[in-house]
Design a protein around this motif. Structure first.
Motif, PDB file in Angstrom:
ATOM      1  N   HIS A 173       7.364  -6.060 -15.816  1.00  0.00           N
ATOM      2  CA  HIS A 173       8.147  -4.875 -16.491  1.00  0.00           C
ATOM      3  C   HIS A 173       9.585  -5.683 -15.966  1.00  0.00           C
ATOM      4  N   ILE A 174       9.737  -6.031 -14.850  1.00  0.00           N
ATOM      5  CA  ILE A 174      11.026  -6.570 -14.235  1.00  0.00           C
ATOM      6  C   ILE A 174      11.609  -7.789 -15.196  1.00  0.00           C
ATOM      7  N   PHE A 175      10.746  -8.563 -15.727  1.00  0.00           N
ATOM      8  CA  PHE A 175      10.905  -9.499 -16.729  1.00  0.00           C
ATOM      9  C   PHE A 175      11.582  -8.902 -18.001  1.00  0.00           C
ATOM     10  N   THR A 176      11.037  -7.963 -18.439  1.00  0.00           N
ATOM     11  CA  THR A 176      11.399  -7.096 -19.452  1.00  0.00           C
ATOM     12  C   THR A 176      12.845  -6.464 -19.187  1.00  0.00           C
ATOM     13  N   LEU A 177      13.110  -5.887 -17.950  1.00  0.00           N
ATOM     14  CA  LEU A 177      14.378  -5.437 -17.627  1.00  0.00           C
ATOM     15  C   LEU A 177      15.447  -6.550 -17.717  1.00  0.00           C
ATOM     16  N   GLN A 178      15.088  -7.485 -17.233  1.00  0.00           N
ATOM     17  CA  GLN A 178      15.889  -8.782 -17.548  1.00  0.00           C
ATOM     18  C   GLN A 178      16.435  -9.099 -18.992  1.00  0.00           C
ATOM     19  N   ASN A 179      15.481  -9.103 -19.962  1.00  0.00           N
ATOM     20  CA  ASN A 179      15.570  -9.304 -21.201  1.00  0.00           C
ATOM     21  C   ASN A 179      16.447  -8.317 -21.966  1.00  0.00           C
ATOM     22  N   ILE A 180      16.108  -7.066 -21.519  1.00  0.00           N
ATOM     23  CA  ILE A 180      17.260  -6.047 -21.952  1.00  0.00           C
ATOM     24  C   ILE A 180      18.388  -5.758 -21.364  1.00  0.00           C
ATOM     25  N   LYS A 181      18.615  -6.502 -20.201  1.00  0.00           N
ATOM     26  CA  LYS A 181      19.932  -6.442 -19.579  1.00  0.00           C
ATOM     27  C   LYS A 181      20.007  -5.104 -18.628  1.00  0.00           C
ATOM     28  N   LYS A 182      18.780  -4.692 -18.029  1.00  0.00           N
ATOM     29  CA  LYS A 182      19.019  -3.485 -17.476  1.00  0.00           C
ATOM     30  C   LYS A 182      18.560  -3.863 -15.742  1.00  0.00           C
ATOM     31  N   LEU A 183      18.659  -5.146 -15.413  1.00  0.00           N
ATOM     32  CA  LEU A 183      18.265  -5.584 -14.114  1.00  0.00           C
ATOM     33  C   LEU A 183      19.801  -5.999 -13.579  1.00  0.00           C
ATOM     34  N   ASP A 184      20.049  -5.593 -12.454  1.00  0.00           N
ATOM     35  CA  ASP A 184      21.502  -6.043 -11.827  1.00  0.00           C
ATOM     36  C   ASP A 184      21.141  -7.078 -10.910  1.00  0.00           C
ATOM     37  N   ASP A 185      21.888  -8.186 -11.356  1.00  0.00           N
ATOM     38  CA  ASP A 185      21.790  -9.387 -10.539  1.00  0.00           C
ATOM     39  C   ASP A 185      21.973  -9.366  -9.086  1.00  0.00           C
ATOM     40  N   GLY A 186      22.895  -8.303  -8.795  1.00  0.00           N
ATOM     41  CA  GLY A 186      23.180  -8.088  -7.351  1.00  0.00           C
ATOM     42  C   GLY A 186      22.021  -7.402  -6.590  1.00  0.00           C
ATOM     43  N   ILE A 187      22.224  -6.034  -7.193  1.00  0.00           N
ATOM     44  CA  ILE A 187      21.342  -4.927  -6.175  1.00  0.00           C
ATOM     45  C   ILE A 187      19.804  -5.581  -6.462  1.00  0.00           C
ATOM     46  N   HIS A 188      19.299  -6.046  -7.381  1.00  0.00           N
ATOM     47  CA  HIS A 188      17.950  -6.550  -7.829  1.00  0.00           C
ATOM     48  C   HIS A 188      17.499  -7.746  -7.552  1.00  0.00           C
ATOM     49  N   GLN A 189      18.396  -8.519  -6.801  1.00  0.00           N
ATOM     50  CA  GLN A 189      18.142  -9.874  -6.584  1.00  0.00           C
ATOM     51  C   GLN A 189      16.728 -10.254  -6.138  1.00  0.00           C
ATOM     52  N   ASN A 190      16.496  -9.249  -5.168  1.00  0.00           N
ATOM     53  CA  ASN A 190      15.154  -9.503  -4.644  1.00  0.00           C
ATOM     54  C   ASN A 190      13.931  -9.255  -5.386  1.00  0.00           C
ATOM     55  N   LEU A 191      14.231  -8.263  -6.575  1.00  0.00           N
ATOM     56  CA  LEU A 191      13.176  -8.097  -7.249  1.00  0.00           C
ATOM     57  C   LEU A 191      12.955  -9.207  -8.452  1.00  0.00           C
ATOM     58  N   LYS A 192      14.151  -9.672  -8.747  1.00  0.00           N
ATOM     59  CA  LYS A 192      14.168 -11.041  -9.465  1.00  0.00           C
ATOM     60  C   LYS A 192      13.205 -12.187  -8.913  1.00  0.00           C
ATOM     61  N   LYS A 193      13.527 -12.300  -7.502  1.00  0.00           N
ATOM     62  CA  LYS A 193      12.833 -13.487  -7.018  1.00  0.00           C
ATOM     63  C   LYS A 193      11.443 -13.034  -6.981  1.00  0.00           C
ATOM     64  N   TYR A 194      11.029 -11.772  -6.783  1.00  0.00           N
ATOM     65  CA  TYR A 194       9.511 -11.373  -6.700  1.00  0.00           C
ATOM     66  C   TYR A 194       9.055 -11.797  -8.333  1.00  0.00           C
ATOM     67  N   GLN A 195       9.694 -11.176  -9.105  1.00  0.00           N
ATOM     68  CA  GLN A 195       8.945 -11.485 -10.377  1.00  0.00           C
ATOM     69  C   GLN A 195       8.949 -13.155 -10.601  1.00  0.00           C
ATOM     70  N   GLU A 196      10.010 -13.951 -10.255  1.00  0.00           N
ATOM     71  CA  GLU A 196       9.816 -15.458 -10.493  1.00  0.00           C
ATOM     72  C   GLU A 196       8.503 -15.775  -9.872  1.00  0.00           C
ATOM     73  N   SER A 197       8.335 -15.588  -8.371  1.00  0.00           N
ATOM     74  CA  SER A 197       7.140 -15.964  -7.814  1.00  0.00           C
ATOM     75  C   SER A 197       5.954 -15.661  -8.356  1.00  0.00           C
ATOM     76  N   ILE A 198       5.719 -14.360  -8.979  1.00  0.00           N
ATOM     77  CA  ILE A 198       4.518 -13.975  -9.652  1.00  0.00           C
ATOM     78  C   ILE A 198       4.420 -14.899 -10.649  1.00  0.00           C
ATOM     79  N   TYR A 199       5.483 -15.261 -11.714  1.00  0.00           N
ATOM     80  CA  TYR A 199       5.246 -15.679 -12.844  1.00  0.00           C
ATOM     81  C   TYR A 199       5.169 -17.511 -12.445  1.00  0.00           C
ATOM     82  N   SER A 200       5.245 -17.770 -11.411  1.00  0.00           N
ATOM     83  CA  SER A 200       5.143 -19.267 -10.885  1.00  0.00           C
ATOM     84  C   SER A 200       3.622 -19.364 -10.556  1.00  0.00           C
ATOM     85  N   LEU A 201       2.716 -18.536 -10.527  1.00  0.00           N
ATOM     86  CA  LEU A 201       1.488 -18.936  -9.850  1.00  0.00           C
ATOM     87  C   LEU A 201       0.813 -19.662 -10.943  1.00  0.00           C
ATOM     88  N   PRO A 202       0.072 -20.691 -10.295  1.00  0.00           N
ATOM     89  CA  PRO A 202      -0.413 -21.908 -11.115  1.00  0.00           C
ATOM     90  C   PRO A 202      -1.132 -21.462 -12.354  1.00  0.00           C
TER      91      PRO A 202
END
Lengths: 216, 216
Positions: A173-202
């Protein structure tokens, strides 16, 4: 071997966490996707019309296992997570994963209100009211909860020190929020990193690269 | 022995199935009820204000077990059901109980729309539109699903041949529908009988007679 067939729309939405669980476990499954064209009034395919009649609750996703049919996205994902070892390591971890997914589903109520308000062609003013008064407060409250849990937990996962299906639900869902421009790059930086780490699982990387693109 | 404390509003609602699980299992628990008066703006009790801050998601019910706190009604009830032996006898029964509760929660979305439309003082016409176009179709669809499952299952229970927490969730809501005159004596006769049979379980009878009266 059980033949798994997951039937959902051609989107990520409530079907994607189940798909990811199959990839994580390396278990083959049939990924049936009903295209949105097939759903259009007048254009409904015979497959979809028959399917709709036969599903337990008239809705998707449905997971079919050699004839045994299951409905409801969270129930399906919890079942697969348990089978494949991603439901949490103790009853207490399991119930926390459940609680987070339930919290997510509560928040999705206002997400749907906002999305449907646009699709149903409500006036710009009505859409703005729903967005500002219902959707944004619910989104902020949900993301704050997740952010706080991640900061307290300090493991990179939302429950305990390992991946659970709650991570899949939230990260997607965090990925969806990025797609629809509802994630704030500042406040939600930590959440973006978290999403990327889950998406990077081998086990997920290849699936995520190759899956059909969809905004949600 | 674990000290269980269930904190919820002074109503049945999303807290009652957990209370019933304690009674079924004969396990003592502290039944903390926040009165609606305590919630009124300006009259909020110190207990509630402190509680609200401390709950995992800022919402009730919360189940506290010697300091370990759990949120979200379905997660709490599923956890207790599992602990006390009312979650289903196999993983397949468990997932069906889960799916039925999720289906119930989906339907509750339109129930809430209708109830809030009245409470928020929308016009009679708006309330009628929400009632007729959203609430009634969702209610009928949900009750048809339950009725069909009960008729197919033929055991008097909604999953397998024994009581699960899904029965508690569904039966309690059928009782609510009778209270607010939304159950049809004719069409829903079977559902009324089912609710009465669950309410007559020897372990529940006394609790149901003595519990504080509430419409929902």
């Amino acid at each position: 071997m059980t033949h798994y067939k997951l039937i959902y729309f051609d989107a990520r939405g409530f079907g994607e966490p189940a798909r990811q669980l199959f990839h994580l476990a390396g278990v083959p499954f049939e990924d049936v996707r009903i295209s949105f064209e097939e759903l259009m009034p007048g254009k409904q395919s015979a497959y979809w019309l028959e399917m709709k009649e036969k599903t337990p609750f008239g809705r998707l996703p449905v997971l079919s296992m050699d004839g045994f049919e299951l409905a409801q996205s969270a129930a399906i994902s919890r079942y697969l997570a348990k089978k494949f070892g991603y439901s949490g390591k103790t009853p207490e971890e399991e119930v926390w994963a459940d609680a987070i997914v339930d919290q997510f589903k509560d928040y999705m109520e206002s997400f749907r209100l906002f999305i449907y308000a646009q699709r149903e062609g409500k006036s710009a003013e009505e859409v703005k009211t729903i967005h500002d008064k219902k959707y944004v407060p619910a989104k902020n409250q949900f993301l704050e909860v997740i952010d706080r849990i991640l900061k307290t937990n300090k493991t990179g996962y939302i429950v305990g020190n390992g991946l659970t299906w709650a991570d899949l639900v939230v990260a997607d869902h965090i990925f969806t929020l990025q797609n629809i421009k509802k994630l704030d790059d500042g406040i939600h930086q930590n959440l973006k990193k978290y999403q990327e780490s889950i998406y990077s699982l081998p086990e997920l990387k290849e699936h995520i690269e190759k899956r059909p693109k969809s905004e949600m």
